[in-house]
Design an enzyme around this catalytic site. Structure first.
Site, PDB file in Angstrom:
ATOM      1  N   LYS A  13       0.827  -1.216   0.000  1.00  0.00           N
ATOM      2  CA  LYS A  13       0.000   0.000   0.000  1.00  0.00           C
ATOM      3  C   LYS A  13       0.865   1.272   0.000  1.00  0.00           C
ATOM      4  O   LYS A  13       0.658   2.172  -0.809  1.00  0.00           O
ATOM      5  CB  LYS A  13      -0.943   0.025   1.222  1.00  0.00           C
ATOM      6  CG  LYS A  13      -1.885  -1.166   1.298  1.00  0.00           C
ATOM      7  CD  LYS A  13      -2.812  -1.091   2.490  1.00  0.00           C
ATOM      8  CE  LYS A  13      -2.106  -1.148   3.829  1.00  0.00           C
ATOM      9  NZ  LYS A  13      -1.400  -2.420   4.123  1.00  0.00           N
ATOM     10  N   ARG A  87      -9.356   0.255   9.238  1.00  0.00           N
ATOM     11  CA  ARG A  87      -8.886  -1.111   9.448  1.00  0.00           C
ATOM     12  C   ARG A  87      -9.899  -1.930  10.234  1.00  0.00           C
ATOM     13  O   ARG A  87      -9.641  -3.098  10.537  1.00  0.00           O
ATOM     14  CB  ARG A  87      -7.590  -1.055  10.229  1.00  0.00           C
ATOM     15  CG  ARG A  87      -6.393  -1.723   9.531  1.00  0.00           C
ATOM     16  CD  ARG A  87      -5.196  -1.406  10.390  1.00  0.00           C
ATOM     17  NE  ARG A  87      -4.002  -2.076  10.167  1.00  0.00           N
ATOM     18  CZ  ARG A  87      -2.906  -1.505   9.654  1.00  0.00           C
ATOM     19  NH1 ARG A  87      -2.929  -0.291   9.178  1.00  0.00           N
ATOM     20  NH2 ARG A  87      -1.797  -2.176   9.615  1.00  0.00           N
ATOM     21  N   ARG A 126      11.365  -6.102   4.341  1.00  0.00           N
ATOM     22  CA  ARG A 126      11.196  -4.640   4.279  1.00  0.00           C
ATOM     23  C   ARG A 126      12.266  -3.940   5.125  1.00  0.00           C
ATOM     24  O   ARG A 126      12.542  -4.339   6.247  1.00  0.00           O
ATOM     25  CB  ARG A 126       9.808  -4.258   4.790  1.00  0.00           C
ATOM     26  CG  ARG A 126       9.610  -2.747   4.917  1.00  0.00           C
ATOM     27  CD  ARG A 126       8.156  -2.354   4.970  1.00  0.00           C
ATOM     28  NE  ARG A 126       7.416  -3.004   6.029  1.00  0.00           N
ATOM     29  CZ  ARG A 126       6.079  -2.954   6.138  1.00  0.00           C
ATOM     30  NH1 ARG A 126       5.359  -2.291   5.237  1.00  0.00           N
ATOM     31  NH2 ARG A 126       5.469  -3.572   7.122  1.00  0.00           N
ATOM     32  N   ARG A 159      11.702  -2.449  10.806  1.00  0.00           N
ATOM     33  CA  ARG A 159      10.708  -2.023  11.801  1.00  0.00           C
ATOM     34  C   ARG A 159      10.594  -3.073  12.898  1.00  0.00           C
ATOM     35  O   ARG A 159      10.590  -4.267  12.608  1.00  0.00           O
ATOM     36  CB  ARG A 159       9.347  -1.853  11.103  1.00  0.00           C
ATOM     37  CG  ARG A 159       9.111  -0.451  10.572  1.00  0.00           C
ATOM     38  CD  ARG A 159       7.881  -0.336   9.717  1.00  0.00           C
ATOM     39  NE  ARG A 159       6.682  -0.938  10.280  1.00  0.00           N
ATOM     40  CZ  ARG A 159       5.495  -0.954   9.666  1.00  0.00           C
ATOM     41  NH1 ARG A 159       5.368  -0.406   8.466  1.00  0.00           N
ATOM     42  NH2 ARG A 159       4.456  -1.521  10.230  1.00  0.00           N
ATOM     43  N   ARG A 170      -0.154  -9.697  13.358  1.00  0.00           N
ATOM     44  CA  ARG A 170      -0.714  -8.675  12.460  1.00  0.00           C
ATOM     45  C   ARG A 170      -1.559  -9.326  11.373  1.00  0.00           C
ATOM     46  O   ARG A 170      -2.620  -8.810  11.010  1.00  0.00           O
ATOM     47  CB  ARG A 170       0.417  -7.828  11.855  1.00  0.00           C
ATOM     48  CG  ARG A 170       1.037  -6.915  12.917  1.00  0.00           C
ATOM     49  CD  ARG A 170       2.366  -6.358  12.478  1.00  0.00           C
ATOM     50  NE  ARG A 170       2.261  -5.490  11.342  1.00  0.00           N
ATOM     51  CZ  ARG A 170       3.282  -5.193  10.533  1.00  0.00           C
ATOM     52  NH1 ARG A 170       4.467  -5.715  10.744  1.00  0.00           N
ATOM     53  NH2 ARG A 170       3.103  -4.386   9.525  1.00  0.00           N
TER      54      ARG A 170
HETATM   55  P1  ADP Z   1       2.245  -1.913   3.190  1.00  0.00           P
HETATM   56  O1  ADP Z   1       2.293  -0.404   3.148  1.00  0.00           O
HETATM   57  O2  ADP Z   1       1.021  -2.476   2.542  1.00  0.00           O
HETATM   58  O3  ADP Z   1       2.482  -2.478   4.555  1.00  0.00           O
HETATM   59  P2  ADP Z   1       4.784  -1.700   1.726  1.00  0.00           P
HETATM   60  O4  ADP Z   1       4.445  -0.756   0.620  1.00  0.00           O
HETATM   61  O5  ADP Z   1       5.613  -1.165   2.848  1.00  0.00           O
HETATM   62  O6  ADP Z   1       3.457  -2.442   2.288  1.00  0.00           O
HETATM   63  O7  ADP Z   1       5.519  -2.954   1.037  1.00  0.00           O
HETATM   64  C1  ADP Z   1       6.003  -4.055   1.828  1.00  0.00           C
HETATM   65  C2  ADP Z   1       7.371  -4.493   1.290  1.00  0.00           C
HETATM   66  O8  ADP Z   1       7.189  -5.127   0.026  1.00  0.00           O
HETATM   67  C3  ADP Z   1       8.366  -3.370   1.076  1.00  0.00           C
HETATM   68  O9  ADP Z   1       9.652  -3.833   1.438  1.00  0.00           O
HETATM   69  C4  ADP Z   1       8.265  -3.075  -0.434  1.00  0.00           C
HETATM   70  O10 ADP Z   1       9.516  -2.607  -0.939  1.00  0.00           O
HETATM   71  C5  ADP Z   1       7.913  -4.437  -1.007  1.00  0.00           C
HETATM   72  N1  ADP Z   1       6.972  -4.404  -2.136  1.00  0.00           N
HETATM   73  C6  ADP Z   1       5.901  -3.575  -2.286  1.00  0.00           C
HETATM   74  N2  ADP Z   1       5.232  -3.863  -3.429  1.00  0.00           N
HETATM   75  C7  ADP Z   1       5.882  -4.910  -4.008  1.00  0.00           C
HETATM   76  C8  ADP Z   1       5.684  -5.676  -5.206  1.00  0.00           C
HETATM   77  N3  ADP Z   1       4.644  -5.442  -6.033  1.00  0.00           N
HETATM   78  N4  ADP Z   1       6.548  -6.677  -5.483  1.00  0.00           N
HETATM   79  C9  ADP Z   1       7.566  -6.948  -4.636  1.00  0.00           C
HETATM   80  N5  ADP Z   1       7.823  -6.257  -3.503  1.00  0.00           N
HETATM   81  C10 ADP Z   1       6.994  -5.264  -3.172  1.00  0.00           C
HETATM   82  P1  AMP Z   2       1.145  -0.132   9.320  1.00  0.00           P
HETATM   83  O1  AMP Z   2       2.244   0.883   9.187  1.00  0.00           O
HETATM   84  O2  AMP Z   2      -0.062   0.176   8.500  1.00  0.00           O
HETATM   85  O3  AMP Z   2       1.656  -1.549   9.124  1.00  0.00           O
HETATM   86  O4  AMP Z   2       0.641  -0.031  10.844  1.00  0.00           O
HETATM   87  C1  AMP Z   2       1.511  -0.319  11.929  1.00  0.00           C
HETATM   88  C2  AMP Z   2       0.694  -0.525  13.200  1.00  0.00           C
HETATM   89  O5  AMP Z   2       0.011   0.689  13.550  1.00  0.00           O
HETATM   90  C3  AMP Z   2      -0.420  -1.577  13.128  1.00  0.00           C
HETATM   91  O6  AMP Z   2       0.059  -2.904  13.351  1.00  0.00           O
HETATM   92  C4  AMP Z   2      -1.363  -1.104  14.245  1.00  0.00           C
HETATM   93  O7  AMP Z   2      -0.867  -1.432  15.533  1.00  0.00           O
HETATM   94  C5  AMP Z   2      -1.280   0.409  14.085  1.00  0.00           C
HETATM   95  N1  AMP Z   2      -2.301   0.943  13.156  1.00  0.00           N
HETATM   96  C6  AMP Z   2      -2.085   1.542  11.954  1.00  0.00           C
HETATM   97  N2  AMP Z   2      -3.247   1.907  11.383  1.00  0.00           N
HETATM   98  C7  AMP Z   2      -4.235   1.511  12.241  1.00  0.00           C
HETATM   99  C8  AMP Z   2      -5.663   1.569  12.202  1.00  0.00           C
HETATM  100  N3  AMP Z   2      -6.320   2.119  11.167  1.00  0.00           N
HETATM  101  N4  AMP Z   2      -6.338   1.044  13.250  1.00  0.00           N
HETATM  102  C9  AMP Z   2      -5.708   0.506  14.296  1.00  0.00           C
HETATM  103  N5  AMP Z   2      -4.371   0.393  14.391  1.00  0.00           N
HETATM  104  C10 AMP Z   2      -3.624   0.897  13.367  1.00  0.00           C
END
Ligand code: ADP
Ligand code: AMP
Length: 217
Positions: A13, A87, A126, A159, A170
């Site tokens: 995302k 969420r 990541r 992270r 998660r």
């Molecule tokens: P989210 O915001 O949904 O938690 P991220 O955008 O941080 O996910 O992406 C998670 C990991 O996967 C990151 O390390 C990113 O570089 C990688 N990634 C994102 N999209 C793709 C894709 N289409 N193919 C391979 N790796 C990806």
């Molecule tokens: P993310 O960066 O989206 O992976 O979120 C990291 C963490 O933040 C999650 O595992 C939750 O603990 C918290 N969090 C983020 N967005 C929300 C949401 N909309 N509702 C509740 N918790 C959230």
């Protein structure tokens, strides 16, 4: 344009949002990023969120909804793309009610579908820049110099909630609490389901097709 991007943790995302905002001039609002900023700044909100985030639980709705409604109120008329929020079904409902007060609504929902095994591989690989928030992957999206951010040279970090044990929580919470949000939107909005197992550029092209269709409509 008011966009919601749905998908499991690690679906991609944040990666896609950074590209979407460049093309459509929207404000990218990531609830996870806002929470991490609040924690770094040592605010009360950040302190409240800490233990939930570290264990992979969702932060309570009453904390999140106020925080995101406030962030949305600062978006310009061009609109926003929400990443990581809503969420829970309750968050989605509260968001709709808040937008309705100004005669607004979510225009489009994009749901990134990714297989669980790929999600785990994306999250464990990541790496993030603690300075600018840029996101890389140890195999899929490598920085130019290993372990360093391309933009500011800072040492990349993993992270603390991207470890195997927390990831399992998660993902479980995603199935229990967040997956029903897709159904909520399917009852009320236009939802585009996208196969996001693919390469990031292919996923982006599918997202652009959906958003362009809305812009032309
Ligand atoms: P989210 O915001 O949904 O938690 P991220 O955008 O941080 O996910 O992406 C998670 C990991 O996967 C990151 O390390 C990113 O570089 C990688 N990634 C994102 N999209 C793709 C894709 N289409 N193919 C391979 N790796 C990806
Ligand atoms: P993310 O960066 O989206 O992976 O979120 C990291 C963490 O933040 C999650 O595992 C939750 O603990 C918290 N969090 C983020 N967005 C929300 C949401 N909309 N509702 C509740 N918790 C959230």
């Amino acid at each position: 344009m008011r966009v919601v991007l749905l998908g499991a943790p690690g679906a991609g995302k944040g990666t896609q949002c950074k590209r979407i905002v460049e093309r459509y001039g929207l404000l990218h609002l990531s609830s996870g990023d806002i929470l991490r900023q609040q924690r770094a700044a040592g605010t009360e909100l950040g302190k409240k969120a800490q233990s939930y985030m570290d264990s992979g639980a969702l932060v309570p709705d009453e904390v999140i909804v106020g925080m995101m409604v406030d962030a949305i109120s600062k978006a310009s008329a061009d609109g926003f793309v929400l990443d990581g929020f809503p969420r829970t079904v309750n968050q989605a409902d509260e968001l709709d009610k808040s937008l309705a007060l100004n005669g607004e609504k979510i225009d489009i929902v994009i749901n990134l579908n990714v297989d669980e095994q790929i999600v785990v591989e994306r999250i464990t690989g990541r790496r993030s820049c603690p300075e600018c928030g840029a996101v890389y992957h140890i195999k899929n999206m490598k920085p130019k110099v290993e372990g360093k951010c391309d933009k500011d040279g800072a040492e990349l970090i993993q992270r603390p909630d991207d470890t195997a044990e927390v990831i399992a929580n998660r993902i479980e919470n995603y199935h229990l609490q967040t997956a029903p949000v897709v159904g909520y939107y399917k009852n009320n909005n236009t939802v585009y389901d996208i196969d996001a197992n693919k390469d990031a550029d292919e996923v982006l092209a599918l997202i652009f097709d959906s958003l362009d269709a809305l812009v032309k409509a």
